[in-house]
Design a protein around this motif. Structure first.
Motif, PDB file in Angstrom:
ATOM      1  N   ALA A 159     -25.621 -22.239 -12.892  1.00  0.00           N
ATOM      2  CA  ALA A 159     -25.598 -21.647 -14.238  1.00  0.00           C
ATOM      3  C   ALA A 159     -25.709 -22.687 -15.343  1.00  0.00           C
ATOM      4  O   ALA A 159     -25.393 -22.404 -16.498  1.00  0.00           O
ATOM      5  CB  ALA A 159     -24.331 -20.824 -14.419  1.00  0.00           C
ATOM      6  N   TYR A 160     -26.187 -23.863 -15.016  1.00  0.00           N
ATOM      7  CA  TYR A 160     -26.308 -24.937 -15.999  1.00  0.00           C
ATOM      8  C   TYR A 160     -27.218 -24.520 -17.151  1.00  0.00           C
ATOM      9  O   TYR A 160     -28.375 -24.140 -16.949  1.00  0.00           O
ATOM     10  CB  TYR A 160     -26.865 -26.191 -15.318  1.00  0.00           C
ATOM     11  CG  TYR A 160     -27.079 -27.374 -16.222  1.00  0.00           C
ATOM     12  CD1 TYR A 160     -26.004 -28.041 -16.785  1.00  0.00           C
ATOM     13  CD2 TYR A 160     -28.363 -27.838 -16.505  1.00  0.00           C
ATOM     14  CE1 TYR A 160     -26.193 -29.143 -17.626  1.00  0.00           C
ATOM     15  CE2 TYR A 160     -28.566 -28.936 -17.323  1.00  0.00           C
ATOM     16  CZ  TYR A 160     -27.476 -29.584 -17.883  1.00  0.00           C
ATOM     17  OH  TYR A 160     -27.670 -30.665 -18.705  1.00  0.00           O
ATOM     18  N   HIS A 161     -26.660 -24.542 -18.372  1.00  0.00           N
ATOM     19  CA  HIS A 161     -27.391 -24.182 -19.592  1.00  0.00           C
ATOM     20  C   HIS A 161     -27.971 -22.774 -19.510  1.00  0.00           C
ATOM     21  O   HIS A 161     -29.073 -22.511 -20.029  1.00  0.00           O
ATOM     22  CB  HIS A 161     -28.488 -25.202 -19.902  1.00  0.00           C
ATOM     23  CG  HIS A 161     -27.947 -26.511 -20.373  1.00  0.00           C
ATOM     24  ND1 HIS A 161     -28.778 -27.570 -20.692  1.00  0.00           N
ATOM     25  CD2 HIS A 161     -26.676 -26.953 -20.591  1.00  0.00           C
ATOM     26  CE1 HIS A 161     -28.029 -28.600 -21.078  1.00  0.00           C
ATOM     27  NE2 HIS A 161     -26.749 -28.248 -21.025  1.00  0.00           N
ATOM     28  N   LYS A 162     -27.203 -21.867 -18.890  1.00  0.00           N
ATOM     29  CA  LYS A 162     -27.630 -20.475 -18.780  1.00  0.00           C
ATOM     30  C   LYS A 162     -26.536 -19.550 -19.308  1.00  0.00           C
ATOM     31  O   LYS A 162     -25.380 -19.944 -19.459  1.00  0.00           O
ATOM     32  CB  LYS A 162     -27.954 -20.120 -17.325  1.00  0.00           C
ATOM     33  CG  LYS A 162     -29.123 -20.887 -16.745  1.00  0.00           C
ATOM     34  CD  LYS A 162     -29.391 -20.487 -15.301  1.00  0.00           C
ATOM     35  CE  LYS A 162     -30.573 -21.247 -14.721  1.00  0.00           C
ATOM     36  NZ  LYS A 162     -30.830 -20.879 -13.308  1.00  0.00           N
ATOM     37  N   THR A 163     -26.913 -18.303 -19.559  1.00  0.00           N
ATOM     38  CA  THR A 163     -25.945 -17.322 -20.043  1.00  0.00           C
ATOM     39  C   THR A 163     -24.956 -16.922 -18.955  1.00  0.00           C
ATOM     40  O   THR A 163     -23.954 -16.252 -19.238  1.00  0.00           O
ATOM     41  CB  THR A 163     -26.656 -16.064 -20.563  1.00  0.00           C
ATOM     42  OG1 THR A 163     -27.467 -15.510 -19.515  1.00  0.00           O
ATOM     43  CG2 THR A 163     -27.539 -16.403 -21.761  1.00  0.00           C
ATOM     44  N   THR A 164     -25.191 -17.338 -17.728  1.00  0.00           N
ATOM     45  CA  THR A 164     -24.281 -17.047 -16.615  1.00  0.00           C
ATOM     46  C   THR A 164     -23.222 -18.132 -16.413  1.00  0.00           C
ATOM     47  O   THR A 164     -22.472 -18.094 -15.437  1.00  0.00           O
ATOM     48  CB  THR A 164     -25.079 -16.872 -15.315  1.00  0.00           C
ATOM     49  OG1 THR A 164     -25.986 -17.982 -15.160  1.00  0.00           O
ATOM     50  CG2 THR A 164     -25.873 -15.580 -15.334  1.00  0.00           C
ATOM     51  N   ASP A 165     -23.139 -19.082 -17.340  1.00  0.00           N
ATOM     52  CA  ASP A 165     -22.102 -20.119 -17.277  1.00  0.00           C
ATOM     53  C   ASP A 165     -20.798 -19.523 -17.817  1.00  0.00           C
ATOM     54  O   ASP A 165     -20.413 -19.747 -18.959  1.00  0.00           O
ATOM     55  CB  ASP A 165     -22.527 -21.338 -18.100  1.00  0.00           C
ATOM     56  CG  ASP A 165     -21.542 -22.491 -18.005  1.00  0.00           C
ATOM     57  OD1 ASP A 165     -20.564 -22.390 -17.238  1.00  0.00           O
ATOM     58  OD2 ASP A 165     -21.740 -23.503 -18.713  1.00  0.00           O
ATOM     59  N   VAL A 166     -20.121 -18.744 -16.958  1.00  0.00           N
ATOM     60  CA  VAL A 166     -18.953 -17.964 -17.382  1.00  0.00           C
ATOM     61  C   VAL A 166     -17.701 -18.393 -16.622  1.00  0.00           C
ATOM     62  O   VAL A 166     -17.765 -19.139 -15.631  1.00  0.00           O
ATOM     63  CB  VAL A 166     -19.203 -16.453 -17.182  1.00  0.00           C
ATOM     64  CG1 VAL A 166     -20.318 -15.985 -18.114  1.00  0.00           C
ATOM     65  CG2 VAL A 166     -19.565 -16.145 -15.727  1.00  0.00           C
ATOM     66  N   TRP A 167     -16.550 -17.906 -17.065  1.00  0.00           N
ATOM     67  CA  TRP A 167     -15.252 -18.375 -16.573  1.00  0.00           C
ATOM     68  C   TRP A 167     -15.037 -18.116 -15.084  1.00  0.00           C
ATOM     69  O   TRP A 167     -14.259 -18.828 -14.434  1.00  0.00           O
ATOM     70  CB  TRP A 167     -14.119 -17.746 -17.386  1.00  0.00           C
ATOM     71  CG  TRP A 167     -13.927 -16.269 -17.149  1.00  0.00           C
ATOM     72  CD1 TRP A 167     -14.514 -15.249 -17.825  1.00  0.00           C
ATOM     73  CD2 TRP A 167     -13.092 -15.667 -16.162  1.00  0.00           C
ATOM     74  NE1 TRP A 167     -14.110 -14.035 -17.339  1.00  0.00           N
ATOM     75  CE2 TRP A 167     -13.222 -14.263 -16.304  1.00  0.00           C
ATOM     76  CE3 TRP A 167     -12.241 -16.157 -15.178  1.00  0.00           C
ATOM     77  CZ2 TRP A 167     -12.553 -13.355 -15.499  1.00  0.00           C
ATOM     78  CZ3 TRP A 167     -11.559 -15.252 -14.365  1.00  0.00           C
ATOM     79  CH2 TRP A 167     -11.714 -13.868 -14.527  1.00  0.00           C
ATOM     80  N   THR A 168     -15.710 -17.127 -14.517  1.00  0.00           N
ATOM     81  CA  THR A 168     -15.526 -16.835 -13.092  1.00  0.00           C
ATOM     82  C   THR A 168     -16.077 -17.953 -12.202  1.00  0.00           C
ATOM     83  O   THR A 168     -15.811 -17.971 -10.994  1.00  0.00           O
ATOM     84  CB  THR A 168     -16.199 -15.503 -12.714  1.00  0.00           C
ATOM     85  OG1 THR A 168     -17.550 -15.501 -13.193  1.00  0.00           O
ATOM     86  CG2 THR A 168     -15.439 -14.336 -13.330  1.00  0.00           C
ATOM     87  N   ASN A 169     -16.823 -18.883 -12.767  1.00  0.00           N
ATOM     88  CA  ASN A 169     -17.358 -20.018 -12.000  1.00  0.00           C
ATOM     89  C   ASN A 169     -16.374 -21.190 -11.938  1.00  0.00           C
ATOM     90  O   ASN A 169     -16.662 -22.197 -11.276  1.00  0.00           O
ATOM     91  CB  ASN A 169     -18.668 -20.511 -12.631  1.00  0.00           C
ATOM     92  CG  ASN A 169     -19.725 -19.427 -12.684  1.00  0.00           C
ATOM     93  OD1 ASN A 169     -19.753 -18.528 -11.864  1.00  0.00           O
ATOM     94  ND2 ASN A 169     -20.600 -19.505 -13.688  1.00  0.00           N
ATOM     95  N   VAL A 170     -15.242 -21.072 -12.608  1.00  0.00           N
ATOM     96  CA  VAL A 170     -14.284 -22.164 -12.694  1.00  0.00           C
ATOM     97  C   VAL A 170     -13.435 -22.253 -11.422  1.00  0.00           C
ATOM     98  O   VAL A 170     -12.900 -21.244 -10.950  1.00  0.00           O
ATOM     99  CB  VAL A 170     -13.357 -21.990 -13.919  1.00  0.00           C
ATOM    100  CG1 VAL A 170     -12.191 -22.974 -13.871  1.00  0.00           C
ATOM    101  CG2 VAL A 170     -14.148 -22.156 -15.209  1.00  0.00           C
ATOM    102  N   ASN A 171     -13.307 -23.463 -10.886  1.00  0.00           N
ATOM    103  CA  ASN A 171     -12.397 -23.736  -9.775  1.00  0.00           C
ATOM    104  C   ASN A 171     -11.141 -24.388 -10.360  1.00  0.00           C
ATOM    105  O   ASN A 171     -11.161 -25.550 -10.758  1.00  0.00           O
ATOM    106  CB  ASN A 171     -13.059 -24.659  -8.749  1.00  0.00           C
ATOM    107  CG  ASN A 171     -12.191 -24.882  -7.523  1.00  0.00           C
ATOM    108  OD1 ASN A 171     -11.069 -25.371  -7.621  1.00  0.00           O
ATOM    109  ND2 ASN A 171     -12.717 -24.540  -6.359  1.00  0.00           N
TER     110      ASN A 171
END
Length: 215
Positions: A179-191
């Motif tokens: 999701a780098y530099h995309k609109t899908t760079d959202v909090w659910t990707n956080v570890n």
């Protein structure tokens, strides 16, 4: 950026013994995407780093430090390191004694790898060693730590160009982030475990460098 005004945000923790000696903890707070003007959530890039910076500021607020610590949220990184370049230019003009800068950018995504890359230069290997040893000591179970002297692309470079010792902390999975530099760079990707491992290691590093007094 020519038609936009942006600001750096600086929180200052005054040193009790050597207030003129400064350690910088920084991260950029801007984000971008293919729809940057309307939808750039930037959870990993770089809310993870800026939230980490604020978490460290909060954690270290209850202890004193021999040296001054600047907690800095930089603007304009995605457009060309504008915020950090301005901070460094202003520091030089005002003769601030910045001893080292520790920068976080994308610290929270983990898929193929779990851990943090310490990015610096051969000239500042002693700073890299301090950070590497603290990450290994406090990162936690299975937390990976790697180092490289191939330094590029984030706010640490502004300091390095001015011959100020600086390193970057970035996730080992940086080149694999979907999701780098995309609109899908959202909090659910956080570890969260990786984030906290990074912050524990960085807290130890800051305390070693700034002389925190925990008793």
């Amino acid at each position: 950026m020519s038609s936009t005004t942006a600001q750096n945000i600086i929180g200052i923790k005054r040193g009790t013994k050597y207030p003129d000696q400064i350690i910088v903890v920084g991260a950029h707070y801007d984000s971008t995407s293919g729809s940057a003007s309307t939808n750039a959530p930037g959870a990993i890039d770089n809310a993870s780093g800026s939230a980490g910076m604020m978490t460290l500021a909060d954690a270290l607020s209850v202890v004193s430090s021999d040296k001054t610590i600047h907690f800095v949220a930089f603007s304009g990184e995605e457009q060309g390191l504008y915020g950090s370049a301005f901070y460094v230019k202003n520091a030089i003009a005002n003769k601030w004694n910045i001893e080292s800068a520790l920068i976080m950018d994308m610290i929270s995504y983990s898929n193929q790898y779990f851990g943090i890359l310490v990015e610096g230069t051969k000239s500042f290997k002693s700073l890299m060693n301090v950070v590497e040893s603290n990450l290994k000591a406090f990162g936690g179970k299975d937390f990976g730590v790697d180092v490289t002297t191939n330094s590029w692309g984030s706010d640490h470079v502004s300091f390095q160009k001015a011959n100020i010792p600086a390193i970057l902390l970035i996730e080992l999975d940086e080149t694999n982030y979907f999701a780098y530099h995309k609109t899908t760079d959202v909090w659910t990707n956080v570890n969260e475990d990786q984030s906290m491992g990074c912050l524990r290691g960085l807290a130890g590093s800051v305390c070693d460098l700034a002389g925190c007094n925990t008793q």
